[in-house]
Design a protein around this motif. Structure first.
Motif, short mmCIF file in Angstrom:
data_model
loop_
_atom_site.label_atom_id
_atom_site.label_comp_id
_atom_site.label_asym_id
_atom_site.label_seq_id
_atom_site.Cartn_x
_atom_site.Cartn_y
_atom_site.Cartn_z
N ASP A 107 15.62 19.20 3.14
CA ASP A 107 14.94 19.93 4.22
C ASP A 107 13.51 20.29 3.84
OD1 ASP A 107 17.23 19.75 5.70
OD2 ASP A 107 17.97 21.75 5.17
N PHE A 108 13.32 20.70 2.59
CA PHE A 108 11.98 21.07 2.13
C PHE A 108 11.05 19.85 2.15
CE2 PHE A 108 8.78 21.46 -1.18
CZ PHE A 108 8.22 22.70 -0.90
N ILE A 109 11.56 18.70 1.66
CA ILE A 109 10.75 17.48 1.61
C ILE A 109 10.33 17.07 3.02
CG2 ILE A 109 10.75 15.03 1.01
CD1 ILE A 109 12.76 15.74 -1.24
N LEU A 110 11.29 17.08 3.95
CA LEU A 110 10.98 16.66 5.32
C LEU A 110 10.07 17.65 6.03
CD1 LEU A 110 14.47 15.26 6.43
CD2 LEU A 110 12.44 13.98 5.75
N GLU A 127 0.82 -1.22 0.00
CA GLU A 127 0.00 0.00 0.00
C GLU A 127 0.85 1.27 0.00
OE1 GLU A 127 -3.23 -0.42 -0.37
OE2 GLU A 127 -2.82 -2.59 -0.31
N LYS A 128 2.16 1.13 -0.11
CA LYS A 128 3.03 2.30 -0.09
C LYS A 128 2.72 3.23 -1.25
CE LYS A 128 5.60 0.63 3.31
NZ LYS A 128 5.53 1.16 4.67
N ASN A 129 2.84 4.51 -0.99
CA ASN A 129 2.62 5.53 -2.01
C ASN A 129 3.98 6.16 -2.33
OD1 ASN A 129 1.11 6.99 -3.76
ND2 ASN A 129 0.40 8.50 -2.27
N ILE A 130 4.42 6.05 -3.57
CA ILE A 130 5.81 6.34 -3.93
C ILE A 130 5.89 7.45 -4.97
CG2 ILE A 130 7.92 5.34 -4.94
CD1 ILE A 130 6.64 2.58 -3.93
N LEU A 131 6.86 8.33 -4.80
CA LEU A 131 7.13 9.39 -5.77
C LEU A 131 8.56 9.22 -6.29
CD1 LEU A 131 6.44 12.01 -7.26
CD2 LEU A 131 7.13 13.28 -5.20
N VAL A 132 8.71 9.22 -7.62
CA VAL A 132 10.02 9.03 -8.25
C VAL A 132 10.38 10.26 -9.06
CG1 VAL A 132 11.38 7.64 -9.86
CG2 VAL A 132 9.68 6.53 -8.39
N PHE A 152 7.60 18.16 -9.32
CA PHE A 152 7.88 17.34 -8.14
C PHE A 152 7.38 18.05 -6.87
CE2 PHE A 152 10.60 16.48 -4.49
CZ PHE A 152 10.63 15.09 -4.45
N LEU A 153 7.70 19.32 -6.73
CA LEU A 153 7.32 20.06 -5.52
C LEU A 153 5.81 20.21 -5.41
CD1 LEU A 153 10.13 22.77 -5.59
CD2 LEU A 153 10.02 20.70 -4.19
N ASN A 154 5.13 20.40 -6.54
CA ASN A 154 3.66 20.49 -6.54
C ASN A 154 3.03 19.15 -6.13
OD1 ASN A 154 3.47 23.20 -7.24
ND2 ASN A 154 3.57 22.76 -9.44
N MET A 155 3.59 18.05 -6.66
CA MET A 155 3.07 16.72 -6.33
C MET A 155 3.28 16.43 -4.84
SD MET A 155 4.35 14.59 -9.70
CE MET A 155 3.49 13.07 -9.33
N LEU A 156 4.41 16.89 -4.31
CA LEU A 156 4.71 16.67 -2.91
C LEU A 156 3.72 17.42 -2.01
CD1 LEU A 156 6.96 15.07 -1.44
CD2 LEU A 156 8.16 17.24 -1.15
N LYS A 157 3.30 18.60 -2.47
CA LYS A 157 2.34 19.40 -1.69
C LYS A 157 0.96 18.78 -1.70
CE LYS A 157 4.66 23.84 -2.54
NZ LYS A 157 4.56 25.13 -3.27
N SER A 158 0.58 18.16 -2.81
CA SER A 158 -0.79 17.68 -2.97
C SER A 158 -0.99 16.22 -2.56
CB SER A 158 -1.24 17.85 -4.43
OG SER A 158 -0.36 17.16 -5.29
N ASN A 159 0.09 15.48 -2.32
CA ASN A 159 -0.03 14.07 -1.94
C ASN A 159 0.87 13.76 -0.74
OD1 ASN A 159 -1.65 12.59 -4.21
ND2 ASN A 159 -0.24 13.94 -5.30
#
Length: 732
Positions: free
Chosen positions: A323-326, A263-268, A299-306
């Motif tokens: 740092d931004f991702i974390l 069930e992991k949700n992964i971003l590449v 990538f940054l937009n996808m990270l914000k929305s998911n």
């Protein structure tokens, strides 16, 4: 009626000639492999010494050339067995993952000098355990991958392996190796699988090889009941493929993501199209949901929305955006995908995986398994998993050089070693001492390894029936291993010796209670426990803690590397200015060496400067060199001076500390040891002389005597035995 006597006579002559050729090649294999064993073994021992990067590069080239020669010998033997119908399959149970790991490691080494990518697309549902000839299957795939790498100068080489179930006991494996290389003309396709044939020789005259790899692969595939084919477009690339059937002993997929991990949700994040498609294949094969992007803004937009559980991205990308991702998601797991040859530093809370990536390491990450995901690049990897200082080992070989090579490999395990030059000598030794393991050369005069083994087994006592005896041989003919096992030997180690295989054999046969894991129990070398605190470094321009962490070094190992860096730097720093003006080619070599050695000690800024100068030198941009070389040399000197100051400071502290822990030595005992050293030098027994010198060096001695001993050791190391005798004679 027709007289066919002449026909049968000709047939018999042809068969006899074939047998003679096979016999000749088998004998020649051994005769060639014996000196090659010495070359490869000695080269590996040299690579363990404190040598400069330039010398190491030359030595590595010798080793590569020697390995190529051994490959040619093996190819000639294989094709001769094919032609004589002697080649046969040796089937056994094997783990499919081991084949992929070996091929991936091999390919990483082979493409090290090339600007190409190696991609691996392997169906994760291929059964975990198969039954067949693992060695021959690996040989076929490696031949095809090597061939693709050889003829590809840019782009990629892609290995794809898929499976389909035939019935409850069998599976069909489909293997393809696709490249973006030079391609093959349609008229030449029919010649590809002929022995000693290389097509388009004018175009490929700089490509090394015997032309046997594809011929051997075709024969082996057909022997396995399969078929091999090739499709190619000239100047665009080729695709070799084959299909074989293997028996199945365990149908579980060799790379599986378990339970809730599905069930992991992964971003590449991957910018290169070919790599992104291979990664997509991996996650699809593992039945995992993943989103993909190749632009940072997306990538940054996808990270914000998911909310993602895992982020796979390049090292540079994670370094910039960690740092931004974390901050967006503190629980996300970061996986840094390292490109081949890429320089990187260890970042906290980041998992590293080296390309080429395939389904097994990805599954391991998602299952939270603690395994190494960085492939070893160098076949001279000398890491050992244990030492056995209380183990006794006997090595038997009639060749003095071979004995020295084998002892060199064994020495890192710190075991007690005895040697014998013949089977008769070995027999006498085993009646006087009980060994934990015996390594037995096969081809010896008078009494060979098999006869010696039988003689040992016939001695009275349970020990002689069970002591592990391992065959040491250069005989690579099919069935050799089975022959040794059938004659009361427990295992088989081929020459030239492979460090990893040796480690496996020692791990298998030496009793567990004798093994000590060095990293678990090792104290700082030669340092009394209460004096460890004296080892503190204050180095200019060097991040020694990062370097030690990155290279898994303890403080003493790191200081040894610093000493080598200092010695090498002193020998070249004064010449850099001259080389920059007068010998640009030599300047390129030197700054290349400084680049890699600086990185290894943690002088990362200096390494980057050297990299810029190396690039300018290769492109002939003299202005960049003239503008930056003086500053570079000044920085280099500062770092060398800082290292020297630290080493001298530590030496002074240790001298005062160690002296209090050294044992007293009487004058009579000292004189007796000096006489033993002289006797050893008279007999050219440098090992004995060095051991005795080190023994008295570790006692309380006058400073003058210590200097004499150090000087004597230096003279022995450069084989100046007469001068060493004269030097040690100054102690009276």
């Amino acid at each position: 009626m027709k007289d066919i006597t002449a026909f049968y006579e000709m047939k018999e002559k042809a068969e006899n000639a074939g047998k003679a050729k096979t016999h000749f090649l088998a004998n020649m294999s051994h005769e060639i492999r014996t000196p090659m064993n010495a070359i490869v073994g000695m080269v590996e021992l040299i690579m363990r010494e404190d040598i400069s990067d330039t010398v190491r590069e030359h030595v590595y080239n010798i080793k590569s050339a020697s390995t190529n020669i051994l490959g040619i010998i093996n190819d000639i033997l294989d094709i001769s067995k094919v032609e004589s119908g002697k080649i046969e399959l040796v089937e056994d149970e094997y783990e499919f993952a081991s084949i992929i790991n070996d091929i991936t490691n091999m390919a990483v080494v082979r493409i090290d000098e090339k600007d190409i990518d190696f991609l691996v697309e392997v169906d994760s549902n291929i059964p975990y355990k198969l039954f067949g000839d693992e060695i021959r299957l690996r040989q076929i795939i490696i031949n095809l991958v090597n061939n693709a790498i050889k003829f590809t100068k840019k782009g990629y080489v892609k290995l794809r392996i898929e499976s389909s179930k035939i019935n409850d006991n069998k599976v069909s494996l489909s293997v393809s190796v696709k490249d973006t290389g030079i391609g093959i003309k349609q008229g030449d396709l029919c010649k590809l699988f002929e022995s000693f044939k290389q097509v388009d020789t004018r175009r490929n005259r700089d490509i090394e090889g015997t032309g046997l790899g594809l011929a051997i692969s075709k024969s082996l595939v057909e022997l396995m009941g399969g078929n091999i084919s090739v499709e190619s477009t000239y100047d665009k690339g080729s695709n070799f493929s084959f299909t074989i059937t293997q028996k199945v002993t365990n149908y579980k997929g060799f790379a599986q993501v378990e339970g809730d991990n599905l069930e992991k949700n992964i971003l590449v994040y991957e910018e290169k199209y070919s790599d992104k498609e291979s990664i997509r294949y991996i996650f699809d094969s593992l039945k995992l949901k993943a989103d993909y992007c190749s632009e940072s803004s997306i990538f940054l937009n996808m990270l914000k929305s998911n909310r993602y559980s895992h982020v796979f991205a390049s090292y540079k990308f994670i370094d910039n955006y960690k740092d931004f991702i974390l901050k967006m998601n503190a629980d996300v797991k970061l996986i840094s995908m390292i490109n081949r040859g890429e320089e990187y530093h260890i970042l906290d809370n980041v998992t590293y995986i080296q390309k080429p990536i395939y389904c097994l390491p990805v599954a391991s990450i998602l299952n939270d398994e603690n395994i190494s995901l960085l492939y070893s690049k160098d076949c001279s990897d000398n890491q050992i998993s244990f030492i056995v200082p209380d183990a006794k080992i006997l090595i038997i070989d009639d060749n003095a050089v071979n004995l020295k090579v084998v002892c060199g490999f064994m020495s890192q395990y710190e075991m007690e070693m005895d040697t014998a030059f013949s089977g008769f000598e070995a027999l006498e030794m085993v009646t006087k001492k009980k060994y934990d393991i015996i390594f037995m050369d096969h081809m010896m005069p008078d009494m060979d390894g098999i006869d010696t083994t039988k003689a040992i087994r016939s001695l009275t006592g349970e020990y002689y029936k069970t002591v592990p005896i391992v065959a040491l041989t250069a005989n690579a003919i099919s069935g050799a291993k089975e022959m040794f096992l059938a004659n009361s030997m427990q295992d088989f180690l081929s020459k030239p010796i492979d460090s990893k295989k040796l480690n496996t054999i020692l791990k298998r046969w030496i009793r567990e209670e004798l093994k000590i894991h060095p990293r678990e129990s090792r104290l700082v070398k030669n340092t009394p426990e209460e004096d460890k605190s004296i080892i503190k470094l204050d180095l200019y321009g060097i991040d020694h803690e990062m370097s030690m962490k990155k290279n898994s070094l303890d403080i003493e190992d790191y200081i040894d590397i610093l000493k080598v860096f200092l010695k090498d730097g002193k020998s070249k720093v004064d010449k850099l200015e001259y080389y920059a003006r007068e010998e640009l080619k030599r300047y390129t070599i030197e700054v290349h060496a400084i680049k890699s050695s600086s990185d290894s000690i943690g002088a990362y800024a200096l390494s980057k400067q050297a990299k810029i100068l190396e690039g300018a030198s290769k492109s002939g941009d003299i202005n960049i060199i003239f503008d930056n070389n003086t500053e570079f040399i000044a920085e280099y000197i500062k770092i060398l001076n800082s290292i020297e100051e630290n080493i001298n400071r530590l030496r002074h502290k240790r001298d005062n500390s160690y002296y209090n822990h050294k044992e007293e030595i009487s004058k009579d005992e000292l004189n007796k040891t000096i006489q033993d050293i002289k006797k050893a030098l008279d007999n050219f027994d440098s090992d004995m002389a060095i051991d005795l010198l080190n023994q008295i060096k570790n006692t309380k001695l006058d400073n003058t005597y210590e200097k004499i001993i150090d000087k004597t050791l230096e003279l022995i190391n450069i084989f100046e035995y007469d001068e060493a005798l004269e030097c040690i004679g100054e102690i009276s």
